[in-house]
Design a protein around this motif. Sequence first.
Motif, PDB file in Angstrom:
ATOM      1  N   ASP A  88       0.813  -1.205   0.000  1.00  9.65           N
ATOM      2  CA  ASP A  88       0.000   0.000   0.000  1.00  9.65           C
ATOM      3  C   ASP A  88       0.850   1.261   0.000  1.00  9.65           C
ATOM      4  N   ALA A  89       2.090   1.146   0.471  1.00 10.98           N
ATOM      5  CA  ALA A  89       2.953   2.318   0.543  1.00 10.98           C
ATOM      6  C   ALA A  89       3.464   2.729  -0.827  1.00 10.98           C
ATOM      7  N   GLY A  90       3.296   1.880  -1.853  1.00 17.52           N
ATOM      8  CA  GLY A  90       3.802   2.209  -3.166  1.00 17.52           C
ATOM      9  C   GLY A  90       5.293   1.921  -3.257  1.00 17.52           C
ATOM     10  N   PRO A  91       5.927   2.409  -4.326  1.00 14.96           N
ATOM     11  CA  PRO A  91       7.339   2.095  -4.533  1.00 14.96           C
ATOM     12  C   PRO A  91       8.264   2.695  -3.491  1.00 14.96           C
ATOM     13  N   ALA A  92       7.844   3.767  -2.827  1.00 16.77           N
ATOM     14  CA  ALA A  92       8.684   4.399  -1.813  1.00 16.77           C
ATOM     15  C   ALA A  92       8.101   4.131  -0.427  1.00 16.77           C
ATOM     16  N   PRO A  93       8.803   3.397   0.438  1.00 17.93           N
ATOM     17  CA  PRO A  93       8.298   3.152   1.800  1.00 17.93           C
ATOM     18  C   PRO A  93       8.104   4.469   2.552  1.00 17.93           C
ATOM     19  N   ARG A  94       7.126   4.471   3.442  1.00 22.29           N
ATOM     20  CA  ARG A  94       6.814   5.687   4.191  1.00 22.29           C
ATOM     21  C   ARG A  94       6.779   5.421   5.686  1.00 22.29           C
ATOM     22  N   ILE A  95       6.923   6.483   6.426  1.00 21.75           N
ATOM     23  CA  ILE A  95       6.769   6.408   7.877  1.00 21.75           C
ATOM     24  C   ILE A  95       5.344   6.849   8.235  1.00 21.75           C
ATOM     25  N   ALA A  96       4.949   6.491   9.431  1.00 24.09           N
ATOM     26  CA  ALA A  96       3.690   6.991   9.998  1.00 24.09           C
ATOM     27  C   ALA A  96       4.036   7.743  11.277  1.00 24.09           C
ATOM     28  N   PRO A 116      28.644   8.696  10.680  1.00 24.98           N
ATOM     29  CA  PRO A 116      28.589   8.469   9.234  1.00 24.98           C
ATOM     30  C   PRO A 116      28.755   7.013   8.847  1.00 24.98           C
ATOM     31  N   GLY A 117      29.667   6.272   9.498  1.00 27.06           N
ATOM     32  CA  GLY A 117      29.864   4.860   9.177  1.00 27.06           C
ATOM     33  C   GLY A 117      30.080   4.677   7.688  1.00 27.06           C
ATOM     34  N   THR A 118      29.266   3.837   7.066  1.00 25.16           N
ATOM     35  CA  THR A 118      29.367   3.617   5.620  1.00 25.16           C
ATOM     36  C   THR A 118      28.347   4.452   4.861  1.00 25.16           C
ATOM     37  N   ASN A 119      27.777   5.462   5.507  1.00 27.54           N
ATOM     38  CA  ASN A 119      26.790   6.317   4.856  1.00 27.54           C
ATOM     39  C   ASN A 119      27.475   7.438   4.077  1.00 27.54           C
ATOM     40  N   ARG A 120      26.900   7.772   2.936  1.00 30.22           N
ATOM     41  CA  ARG A 120      27.324   8.961   2.200  1.00 30.22           C
ATOM     42  C   ARG A 120      26.137   9.903   2.141  1.00 30.22           C
ATOM     43  N   LEU A 121      26.315  11.109   2.650  1.00 24.89           N
ATOM     44  CA  LEU A 121      25.206  12.047   2.753  1.00 24.89           C
ATOM     45  C   LEU A 121      25.151  12.972   1.546  1.00 24.89           C
ATOM     46  N   HIS A 122      23.949  13.165   1.018  1.00 25.75           N
ATOM     47  CA  HIS A 122      23.700  14.104  -0.073  1.00 25.75           C
ATOM     48  C   HIS A 122      22.875  15.258   0.479  1.00 25.75           C
ATOM     49  N   ARG A 123      23.284  16.469   0.169  1.00 24.14           N
ATOM     50  CA  ARG A 123      22.554  17.651   0.636  1.00 24.14           C
ATOM     51  C   ARG A 123      22.092  18.522  -0.533  1.00 24.14           C
ATOM     52  N   ASP A 124      22.049  17.948  -1.728  1.00 19.62           N
ATOM     53  CA  ASP A 124      21.656  18.707  -2.903  1.00 19.62           C
ATOM     54  C   ASP A 124      20.163  19.010  -2.889  1.00 19.62           C
ATOM     55  N   ARG A 125      19.771  19.973  -3.688  1.00 20.39           N
ATOM     56  CA  ARG A 125      18.354  20.322  -3.806  1.00 20.39           C
ATOM     57  C   ARG A 125      17.674  19.309  -4.714  1.00 20.39           C
ATOM     58  N   LEU A 126      16.593  18.714  -4.224  1.00 18.06           N
ATOM     59  CA  LEU A 126      15.856  17.733  -5.020  1.00 18.06           C
ATOM     60  C   LEU A 126      14.982  18.440  -6.050  1.00 18.06           C
ATOM     61  N   LEU A 127      14.923  17.861  -7.247  1.00 22.43           N
ATOM     62  CA  LEU A 127      14.104  18.435  -8.307  1.00 22.43           C
ATOM     63  C   LEU A 127      12.701  17.846  -8.340  1.00 22.43           C
ATOM     64  N   ARG A 128      12.508  16.710  -7.676  1.00 17.54           N
ATOM     65  CA  ARG A 128      11.194  16.082  -7.551  1.00 17.54           C
ATOM     66  C   ARG A 128      10.890  15.969  -6.061  1.00 17.54           C
ATOM     67  N   ALA A 129       9.854  16.649  -5.618  1.00 24.74           N
ATOM     68  CA  ALA A 129       9.530  16.638  -4.199  1.00 24.74           C
ATOM     69  C   ALA A 129       8.952  15.289  -3.794  1.00 24.74           C
ATOM     70  N   PRO A 130       9.608  14.560  -2.896  1.00 25.30           N
ATOM     71  CA  PRO A 130       9.038  13.284  -2.440  1.00 25.30           C
ATOM     72  C   PRO A 130       7.875  13.520  -1.490  1.00 25.30           C
ATOM     73  N   HIS A 131       7.087  12.490  -1.268  1.00 23.81           N
ATOM     74  CA  HIS A 131       6.003  12.581  -0.293  1.00 23.81           C
ATOM     75  C   HIS A 131       6.612  12.923   1.072  1.00 23.81           C
ATOM     76  N   PRO A 132       5.956  13.767   1.860  1.00 21.30           N
ATOM     77  CA  PRO A 132       6.515  14.162   3.157  1.00 21.30           C
ATOM     78  C   PRO A 132       6.852  12.988   4.069  1.00 21.30           C
ATOM     79  N   ARG A 133       6.169  11.848   3.893  1.00 20.38           N
ATOM     80  CA  ARG A 133       6.425  10.679   4.739  1.00 20.38           C
ATOM     81  C   ARG A 133       7.378   9.674   4.073  1.00 20.38           C
ATOM     82  N   SER A 134       7.823   9.979   2.878  1.00 18.51           N
ATOM     83  CA  SER A 134       8.625   9.015   2.124  1.00 18.51           C
ATOM     84  C   SER A 134      10.006   8.803   2.751  1.00 18.51           C
ATOM     85  N   LEU A 135      10.471   7.564   2.685  1.00 15.78           N
ATOM     86  CA  LEU A 135      11.802   7.226   3.177  1.00 15.78           C
ATOM     87  C   LEU A 135      12.821   7.118   2.041  1.00 15.78           C
ATOM     88  N   SER A 136      12.444   7.552   0.844  1.00 16.48           N
ATOM     89  CA  SER A 136      13.391   7.556  -0.268  1.00 16.48           C
ATOM     90  C   SER A 136      13.078   8.713  -1.204  1.00 16.48           C
TER      91      SER A 136
END
Length: 279
Positions: free
Chosen positions: A8-16, A100-120
Amino acid sequence: MEHMTQADAGPAPRIARTRDLRAAGWRASEVRAAVESGGLVRVRQGAFCSPLTPPDCVAAGRNRGRLACVSELRRRGVFVMDHATRHIHVVPEAARLGPPGTNRLHRDRLLRAPHPRSLSVEVFDAVRQSVLCQSPRAAIATTDSALHLGVLAHDDLDELFASLPRRHRRLRRLLDSRAESGPESLMRLILRTLGCRFDVQVEIAGVGRVDFLVDGWLIIECDSRAFHSSWEQQKRDRRRDQEAAMRGLTTYRPIAEDIMERADVVRAAVAGLLAARPR
């Protein structure tokens, strides 16, 4: 709790949020019990997700971000070269991030606004980030894969390359969505450096469809363990090669690992075959 399922969450998992659960009739005691039993995952204070949510998405949410770049594309089944680093997009003003561990952080401006609850992030931004993050050959293979799978639309290419720095725009003419795997894209780039004539996804009578036909006589098949590991499959492959030999064709089967990690060796092998037979 149907609204929390992956389907039901669609292709992008979401939080509640806590307020979402309360609006759905959950009491605080029920939320605590669900977290303790594993029926809910607490991403961070006041944010929860389904236990079916991919761990990388949960990790991104715990860093107050979204899964991004090659990590999000890999989650969607798109070919990427980097499997070791988790790429997370965070808003520029984000603070209180975990180690940070093995994470790489991106801080760029997104051109497509994701759903406010989206985890991707949205696919368009994930592809754009992947072009910037990877080597040119890897970026081409990833974009080919996204196009082939229909994850990225061909109609988005104009906007995609317009949003990239000028030095990346030359990659567009090297794309080919007919490639059915990342190694096929990389093999195509190797062949281009040899200056030979080749066709992709060629149907040969009695043999079937082959990945490449070079100079009209050399068949190249890009083998991976996923599709060529069983003895039954290997027998079919060898019989296809036998049929090709009966028609005067030579078959070369580089393994995917060599195409990705030892491209110079594969290139030398193809060059040797071409040099042994006058055009």
